[in-house]
Design an enzyme around this catalytic site. Structure first.
Site, mmCIF file in Angstrom:
data_model
loop_
_atom_site.group_PDB
_atom_site.id
_atom_site.type_symbol
_atom_site.label_atom_id
_atom_site.label_comp_id
_atom_site.label_asym_id
_atom_site.label_seq_id
_atom_site.Cartn_x
_atom_site.Cartn_y
_atom_site.Cartn_z
ATOM 1 N N PHE A 202 29.080 29.512 0.423
ATOM 2 C CA PHE A 202 29.762 28.544 1.273
ATOM 3 C C PHE A 202 31.216 28.527 0.858
ATOM 4 C CE2 PHE A 202 28.503 24.547 3.736
ATOM 5 C CZ PHE A 202 27.665 25.234 4.577
ATOM 6 N N GLN B 22 38.648 14.665 7.086
ATOM 7 C CA GLN B 22 38.492 16.094 7.333
ATOM 8 C C GLN B 22 38.327 16.357 8.828
ATOM 9 O OE1 GLN B 22 34.870 18.407 5.828
ATOM 10 N NE2 GLN B 22 36.537 19.213 4.596
ATOM 11 N N ARG C 35 36.738 17.597 1.235
ATOM 12 C CA ARG C 35 35.343 17.813 0.869
ATOM 13 C C ARG C 35 34.968 19.281 1.054
ATOM 14 N NH1 ARG C 35 30.215 18.064 3.620
ATOM 15 N NH2 ARG C 35 31.230 17.840 5.623
ATOM 16 N N HIS D 24 35.714 15.020 11.369
ATOM 17 C CA HIS D 24 34.415 15.476 10.880
ATOM 18 C C HIS D 24 33.863 14.616 9.748
ATOM 19 C CE1 HIS D 24 31.145 18.133 10.143
ATOM 20 N NE2 HIS D 24 31.582 18.553 8.991
ATOM 21 N N HIS E 172 37.401 19.260 11.648
ATOM 22 C CA HIS E 172 36.745 20.556 11.754
ATOM 23 C C HIS E 172 37.414 21.332 12.883
ATOM 24 C CE1 HIS E 172 33.694 23.619 11.953
ATOM 25 N NE2 HIS E 172 33.179 23.139 10.843
ATOM 26 N N ARG F 273 39.318 25.372 6.690
ATOM 27 C CA ARG F 273 39.189 24.457 7.826
ATOM 28 C C ARG F 273 40.501 23.808 8.241
ATOM 29 N NH1 ARG F 273 33.668 20.963 6.598
ATOM 30 N NH2 ARG F 273 32.278 22.757 6.679
ATOM 31 N N GLU G 272 31.117 27.285 11.211
ATOM 32 C CA GLU G 272 32.035 28.271 10.682
ATOM 33 C C GLU G 272 31.437 29.666 10.746
ATOM 34 O OE1 GLU G 272 33.775 25.153 8.570
ATOM 35 O OE2 GLU G 272 33.506 26.415 6.812
HETATM 36 C C1 LIG Z 1 27.872 17.733 12.505
HETATM 37 C C2 LIG Z 1 27.892 17.474 11.037
HETATM 38 C C3 LIG Z 1 27.506 18.484 10.160
HETATM 39 C C4 LIG Z 1 27.489 18.252 8.786
HETATM 40 N N1 LIG Z 1 27.073 19.250 7.965
HETATM 41 C C5 LIG Z 1 26.987 19.019 6.629
HETATM 42 C C6 LIG Z 1 26.480 20.021 5.757
HETATM 43 O O1 LIG Z 1 26.110 21.104 6.178
HETATM 44 N N2 LIG Z 1 26.400 19.763 4.452
HETATM 45 C C7 LIG Z 1 26.780 18.566 3.943
HETATM 46 O O2 LIG Z 1 26.662 18.403 2.746
HETATM 47 N N3 LIG Z 1 27.262 17.595 4.748
HETATM 48 C C8 LIG Z 1 27.371 17.791 6.079
HETATM 49 N N4 LIG Z 1 27.860 16.805 6.894
HETATM 50 C C9 LIG Z 1 28.202 15.501 6.333
HETATM 51 C C10 LIG Z 1 26.965 14.648 6.078
HETATM 52 O O3 LIG Z 1 25.961 14.988 6.986
HETATM 53 C C11 LIG Z 1 27.229 13.165 6.235
HETATM 54 O O4 LIG Z 1 28.281 12.804 5.442
HETATM 55 C C12 LIG Z 1 26.009 12.365 5.779
HETATM 56 O O5 LIG Z 1 24.891 12.738 6.500
HETATM 57 C C13 LIG Z 1 26.188 10.877 5.897
HETATM 58 O O6 LIG Z 1 24.969 10.252 5.525
HETATM 59 P P1 LIG Z 1 24.824 8.715 5.295
HETATM 60 O O7 LIG Z 1 23.454 8.456 4.788
HETATM 61 O O8 LIG Z 1 25.932 8.246 4.474
HETATM 62 O O9 LIG Z 1 25.021 8.088 6.735
HETATM 63 P P2 LIG Z 1 24.252 8.276 8.119
HETATM 64 O O10 LIG Z 1 23.243 9.333 8.074
HETATM 65 O O11 LIG Z 1 25.276 8.325 9.163
HETATM 66 O O12 LIG Z 1 23.459 6.929 8.247
HETATM 67 C C14 LIG Z 1 24.083 5.701 8.480
HETATM 68 C C15 LIG Z 1 23.018 4.657 8.609
HETATM 69 O O13 LIG Z 1 23.593 3.387 8.571
HETATM 70 C C16 LIG Z 1 23.091 2.591 9.595
HETATM 71 N N5 LIG Z 1 24.109 1.603 9.959
HETATM 72 C C17 LIG Z 1 25.413 1.818 10.230
HETATM 73 N N6 LIG Z 1 26.024 0.656 10.508
HETATM 74 C C18 LIG Z 1 25.099 -0.309 10.389
HETATM 75 C C19 LIG Z 1 25.104 -1.722 10.554
HETATM 76 N N7 LIG Z 1 26.211 -2.381 10.900
HETATM 77 N N8 LIG Z 1 23.966 -2.396 10.371
HETATM 78 C C20 LIG Z 1 22.833 -1.744 10.043
HETATM 79 N N9 LIG Z 1 22.764 -0.434 9.867
HETATM 80 C C21 LIG Z 1 23.884 0.282 10.040
HETATM 81 C C22 LIG Z 1 22.746 3.553 10.698
HETATM 82 O O14 LIG Z 1 21.726 3.025 11.479
HETATM 83 C C23 LIG Z 1 22.259 4.745 9.900
HETATM 84 O O15 LIG Z 1 20.887 4.609 9.632
HETATM 85 C C24 LIG Z 1 27.889 17.015 8.274
HETATM 86 C C25 LIG Z 1 28.274 16.002 9.150
HETATM 87 C C26 LIG Z 1 28.294 16.223 10.522
HETATM 88 C C27 LIG Z 1 28.720 15.126 11.429
#
Ligand SMILES: Cc1cc2nc3c(=O)[nH]c(=O)nc-3n(C[C@H](O)[C@H](O)[C@H](O)COP(=O)(O)OP(=O)(O)OC[C@H]3O[C@@H](n4cnc5c(N)ncnc54)[C@H](O)[C@@H]3O)c2cc1C
Ligand code: HEM
Ligand code: SF4
Ligand code: F3S
Ligand code: FES
Lengths: 131, 294, 614, 123
Positions: C113, C233, C381, C346, C235, C281, C248
């Protein structure tokens, strides 16, 4: 499923136009199956006139067979049976996990083949009724 | 929690109670006037859009158990200006943000991964975000998923679907985890390949909604849950004893035998999971399993 | 009122891991989430999870790569924790049955990566996040952990001592989306925020519609400093109409970027030495925007990513899902035409300031995942480093909140360690504009008398939330949130995007100020209590405004070019003055900017800033 | 939530038998139709002819088996269809009973007729 109000046609067979092949096959198979059981019961009922006397049996059968309606119904029965058999075979293959990707094509094939067989059999089935 | 204000409420400097200053009020009224004009402009714009050739006509199901005009389900018409690449979800969002902010539907990812916007679009269960408007005939009819209780507009109650998903012990269980710390539990490529498609489910409920058997028999586990069970039953890492236990769940009266191979589930699944095939394979596994006891 | 030992807000990767961890410690834990867990945006991650698993690799190397990638703005204790814990966490996932891609010998596959010195990214096809999220939700079901799904958390119940470092968090207030009722949730031992990203601050993002940064905004208003918000970040290859990410991999396999003149601009205009499309990126994103700004964009908006020359066979073999993405979301068949792409928001590197145990400066309040900033990613990141962050810090926050004895954190939170006051010249006053006007829609986060007992505090906060919601509903023909939201989003995309210059940033602050004023009169047209998304979006819009402002303030203050933060006026990384974190405290409505030093001192070495040359 | 049943084996067995009887029926039904409509024409049927065939043990047993399998297949099919439409509880028990009785009557009547033709089990 419980419903807070009736969504009417959305949820019943009023949507037939949007049914997919697999759904039609299911509907037809069900229908033909029921017709076949129904016929099985009638069939045995008619045949059991043989219990009264051999003559009663022969007359019943022959008088029935001389009626055009009965003959037509028999063609219908043939159609129903042939479809049920062919689609039944299709279903057996589906159960064996064979050819699932072409399940829709095999359904259309069953339909076409049923049509063909029925048309081909019409002369035989109607033979004698007009004579 | 009670909605009664506690005794000391009076002393509380809850800002909600503070009277807005007259200045603020004046400003507010001013804004209101501006907004009224803006609303008019919006309406005009909408009107113009109606005449515009490049619009799409949506017929959207509306229902709200609380709001007077919406207690009786009805269809609302929206005319949405079309842009290349526009999906049904984009159109709904446009309609909501421009014409009627009370238009309600679930959506989040906009990329067919969260599974929240499966709806009945032109007579078929589809993910709105994954459906190009240009692939549809007008008017585009958008309804909530059939065979599920409608909560409001396009939102249906998913509880039953979740219950079914959770009834199949939808989690990995095994009695042979490797001993060593940081040691992996190996899995052959073939085996991963075998379960791969089944792991793609996004819990959208489209399959369940399309299955006539599930509609008739509320207790039928349904294609998604059976597929979930398939994912574990076929995973070699779980071991034979677990497989046995899983088949017992699947063989219950409302399990695999209910499936009548209607194929609607397979047809609508936005993740292209061969659901019918998986269910049929489970049936065969179950039969094989039973034959052992004869 | 609901009562649990630990309340986790959010059910993405971070929230689920935290809940499982807290339960492992014996706590009675519940998750409150506005989306059903499997709908969280973690499911969208494609690429993979970094973890040093194999011979030849080591956590030290992972830490080094991460520090370098962060452009030396990450804190060593957090980075080292990430690198040390992730192998164990990944194997844990594997033991929970996650369907990782496999090698011939049955072990978990890893791939190279960007920015990594070893192929250490474990993955599950092109759907790593989906597999991770579902595997973890399965464990939740197995353990019978309670989930309040489709409950929106409105506010934190935090006591109101003058200094945030002395405050306590005792719970949250939830809004049941389905029924409209508002209830208190008392947390005996701790509240963990895991609310994910804030992509909706921009109008073009790979993030979900639900990624409105609620947790960051709530914590901010409750007094927790938010850190390094300016680092966003972008993308370079997202589809213009939806923001769906094109991996990518397309450029990796040889995809070519063209402008409207049909020029291969990455070379023609010499954007990145000789790296062409393979540049990093941020470089590619800036190049694309330069093309568009100079009038060589297509429809003044995007550029073309062409992979037709790779041949159908190779495309189908290696990049099959791209064909579907492009067809389904953009209506373009990439075997026939080039795909339109443009940069999109992103990932947010910054967030709620925490230490390496996930705890904030308010006792009993934790944060993990994208909403948090223990400072692993610094100013940039690395791909594949967010998912391990979710599980590593999710687990730590969960364990800590549930009372496990953890090593005392080395990262000081709040104004406990060394810090300097900051100053930024703003054209308008940032922060609260209401002074408690219009239905208190713009009220501070957690004010309530400090001598209340915890349950009463939760109750009070609930009353306040109810009043606020009632006020919004009463103002039936107030302004619609959608307009305000889109004005903020557009301004952010125009001025605080990949390119940042002083005048633009100042304009953004003015626009945000205006949005705040408009928001004073915001109202909710939908009068229904059932599934009122109109109301929710209105509340979210407030969070978007606060965060947009925080990002812009940080961007205006930071006078250097580091990682993802580019400033027209300052084209160099400036370690002399800016090797420090930007922090912003809500300060009761008048945001206060301050700085704290970066910790480069690792367990057994110091990370000396080097030039980041990729 | 779907509760668990322990008597699951029957579901599987009935399913399997439905397929086994179907496979058998394909052959016999085709033969039956062919024989009575194409080889012999419908209007020529007489008691005597049926009697002639029935007196052969192979044909006789084939027909009895035909009757049994067709009855099982048909009645089981109907029962499944009802259950799939979601009947349960008393209704289900009633359906089971009615269908059971009906098949018993059908089989008894059928066997009696066959015996009447053959004039006793043709041995
Ligand atoms: C398209 C894409 C591709 C990616 N690819 C990669 C990758 O290959 N490798 C990597 O390491 N990272 C990757 N990332 C980054 C990574 O996926 C995210 O940073 C990570 O998934 C965020 O997870 P999280 O648990 O913090 O939040 P999320 O999975 O977004 O979860 C947020 C949670 O909070 C809840 N919530 C929000 N606000 C409230 C509220 N007010 N009240 C109650 N609940 C609430 C939502 O319901 C949800 O359940 C990618 C991101 C994207 C967008
Ligand atoms: C000739 C060969 C036959 C074949 C290959 C065949 C095949 C099948 C199969 C595979 C099914 C199961 C469908 C399912 O459960 O998904 C079925 C159902 C059924 N069959 Fe047959 N069948 C045959 C003859 C008959 C006969 C002679 C009768 C009448 C007595 C009959 C009546 C039924 C009925 C009533 C059903 C249930 C339909 C329903 O689902 O409602 N079949 N058949
Ligand atoms: S199996 Fe397919 S249709 Fe069914 S819930 Fe899963 S993704 Fe949706
Ligand atoms: S639609 Fe239903 S009947 Fe079976 S094949 Fe699918 S579950
Ligand atoms: S919005 Fe997530 S699946 Fe469509």
């Amino acid at each position: 499923m419980s419903q807070s109000y009736n969504r009417g046609l959305i949820e019943d067979f009023g949507r037939w136009r949007e049914f997919s092949a697999g759904m039609w096959a299911w509907v037809f198979h069900k229908f033909t199956g029921w017709v076949l059981v129904g016929y099985l019961f009638t069939h045995i009922a008619v045949l059991s006139t043989a219990l009264t006397s051999p003559e009663a049996y022969t007359t019943t059968i022959q008088s029935l067979e001389s009626l055009l309606v009965v003959r037509l119904l028999e063609v219908g029965l043939l159609a129903v049976a042939v479809f049920h058999i062919l689609n039944g075979l299709r279903l057996l293959f589906v159960d064996l996990g064979i050819g699932l990707e072409s399940q829709d094509k095999s359904f259309y094939a069953s339909l076409l083949l049923t049509g063909a067989i029925v048309i081909a059999s019409v002369p035989t089935f109607l033979a004698g009724v007009f004579g | 929690m009670s909605t009664q204000l506690p005794e000391q409420a009076d002393e509380e400097s809850s800002a909600a109670e503070v009277e807005p200053t007259s200045q603020a009020r004046e400003r507010r009224l001013q804004k209101k006037r501006e907004r009224a004009e803006e609303a008019e402009r919006q309406a005009e714009k909408a009107e113009k859009a109606l005449d515009d050739e490049d619009t799409y006509h949506l017929k959207v199901f509306r229902y709200d158990p609380e709001i007077a005009g919406k207690k009786e389900p009805r269809f609302d018409d929206f005319h949405v200006p079309f842009e290349k690449g526009m999906t049904v979800l984009d159109a709904l969002m446009y309609a909501r943000d421009t014409y009627d902010s009370s238009l309600t539907f679930r959506h989040s990812c906009r990329q067919a991964i969260c599974g929240s916007d499966a709806m009945f679009v032109n007579g078929k269960q589809r993910l709105c975000c994954k459906t190009q408007l240009s692939d549809l005939e007008e008017p585009v009819r958008i309804e909530p998923l059939p065979h599920a209780e409608v909560v409001k507009d396009l939102v249906v109650d998913m509880e039953h679907f979740y219950d079914q998903m959770e009834a199949v012990e939808p989690y990995f269980q095994t009695n042979d985890l490797p001993e060593g710390e940081l040691e992996e539990q190996k899995q052959s490529r073939e085996n991963r390949e075998k379960v791969k498609m089944s792991t793609r489910c996004i819990w959208c409920g489209a399959c369940m909604s399309s299955c006539n058997i599930a509609a008739g028999d509320n207790e039928y586990l349904g294609p998604a849950a059976l597929n979930k069970a398939y994912r574990f039953t076929m995973d070699e890492r779980e071991g034979e004893d677990m497989k046995q236990q899983r088949l017992e769940i699947l063989e219950q009266e409302h399990g695999v035998w209910r499936c009548q191979t209607q194929f609607s589930c397979t047809e609508v699944c936005p993740k292209d999971i061969p659901l019918t095939e998986h269910i049929q394979e489970l049936k065969r596994e179950a039969v094989k399993n039973n034959l052992k006891f004869w | 009122m609901h009562e649990h030992d630990v309340i986790v807000v959010g059910a993405g990767g971070a929230g689920l891991r935290a809940a499982i961890a807290a339960q492992e410690e014996g706590a009675d834990v519940a998750i409150v989430s506005k989306l059903h867990p499997v709908r969280s945006h973690t499911g969208a991650a494609e690429g993979g999870i970094n973890a040093a698993l194999r011979e030849g690799d080591s956590w030290q190397d992972h830490a080094y790569d991460t520090m370098k990638g962060s452009d030396y703005l990450g804190d060593a204790p957090a980075i080292e924790t990430l690198a040390q814990d992730s192998p164990e966490e990944v194997i844990q996932l594997e033991h929970w049955g996650m369907a990782f891609s496999r090698e011939d010998d049955g072990t978990v596959s890893q791939r190279p990566f960007g920015g990594l010195s070893f192929p250490r990214t474990t993955y599950a096809g092109a759907e790593t996040g989906h597999q991770l999220l579902h595997t973890m939700y399965e464990q939740l079901v197995k353990r019978g952990i309670e989930v309040y799904d489709e409950w929106y958390v409105l506010d934190l119940a935090v006591s109101d001592e003058a200094e945030p470092e002395e405050r306590d968090c005792h719970g949250v207030v939830g809004y049941d989306i389905q029924s409209g009722s508002i209830e208190g949730f008392r947390a005996r031992d701790g509240v963990i925020l895991a609310t994910g990203g804030l992509g909706q601050v921009f109008d073009h993002t790979t993030n979900a519609v639900a990624n409105t940064g609620d947790g960051v905004a709530m914590a901010y208003r409750a007094g927790v400093p938010i850190e390094d918000m300016e680092f966003i970040q972008f993308h370079p290859t997202t589809l213009p109409s939806t923001g769906v990410l094109i991996t990518e991999g397309v450029r990796g396999e040889g995809g070519i970027l063209y402008n409207s003149e049909g020029e291969r601009f990455m070379f023609e205009y010499g954007y990145a030495n000789n790296d062409g499309e393979l540049a990093s990126r941020d470089v590619v994103a800036r190049a694309e925007l330069t093309e568009v700004n100079e009038g060589r964009g297509i429809e003044d908006e995007y550029v073309h990513l062409d992979m037709r020359h790779l041949g159908e066979e190779r495309i189908v073999d290696r990049l099959e899902n791209i064909i579907h993405l492009s067809e389904d979301f953009e209506g373009v068949d990439p075997l026939e035409e080039p795909m339109p792409v443009k940069p999109g928001q992103h990932y947010a590197m910054g967030g709620i300031e925490t230490d390496e145990n996930g705890e904030t400066c308010i006792s009993g309040l934790y944060a993990a995942g994208e909403c948090a900033c223990a400072s692993v990613h610094g100013s940039n990141r690395l791909g594949g480093n967010a998912l391990p962050e979710l599980i590593v810090f999710g687990a730590r926050a969960g364990h800590h909140a549930a009372g496990r004895d953890m090593k005392t954190a080395e990262i000081p939170t709040g104004k406990r360690g060394e810090w300097d006051a900051g100053d930024v010249d703003t054209p308008v006053e940032p922060g609260d504009v209401s002074g408690g006007g219009a239905g208190d829609a713009v009220a501070d986060g957690g004010a309530a008398a400090s001598d209340l007992d915890p349950r009463e505090l939760v109750e009070r906060t609930t009353e306040r939330a109810i009043a606020r919601v009632e006020a919004l509903l009463e103002n039936e023909d107030g302004r619609n949130h959608a307009e305000i939201r889109s004005e903020v989003q557009e301004s952010m995309t125009q001025h605080v995007n990949v390119f940042r210059e002083e005048a633009g940033l100042k304009q953004a602050l003015r626009d945000i100020r205006e949005a705040r004023e408009d928001y004073e009169d915001v109202g909710v047209a939908d009068q229904s209590r059932t599934f009122n998304t109109d109301l929710l979006h209105t509340i979210e819009t407030r969070n978007i405004i606060d965060l947009a402002e925080a990002i812009t303030l940080g961007a205006l203050a930071r006078e250097e070019f580091r990682g993802a933060h580019w400033r027209k006026e300052y084209q160099e990384r400036d370690d002399q003055d800016w090797l420090r974190h930007t922090l912003l405290s809500w300060n009761g409505g008048s945001p206060e900017l301050w700085f704290k030093p970066v910790i480069l001192e690792g367990e057994d070495k110091r990370y000396e800033p080097k030039i980041r040359s990729y | 939530m779907a509760e668990r049943y322990s008597s699951f084996q029957r579901g599987g067995r009935r399913w399997l038998w439905q397929r086994i009887t179907a496979a058998f029926l394909v052959v016999v039904l085709a033969f039956h139709f062919f024989l009575l409509h194409f080889v012999h024409h419908a209007d020529e049927v007489t008691f005597a002819m049926s009697q002639g065939r029935m007196q052969e043990l192979t044909y006789f047993s084939l027909m009895i088996l035909f009757l049994l399998t067709a009855t099982f297949h048909g009645v089981n099919g109907v029962y499944n269809a009802l259950v799939n439409q979601g009947i349960s509880g008393t209704k289900k028990t009633a359906a089971k009973l009615v269908l059971g009785v009906a098949s018993a009557v059908l089989i008894v009547q059928g066997v009696r007729t066959a015996l009447a033709w053959a004039g006793g089990v043709p041995l």
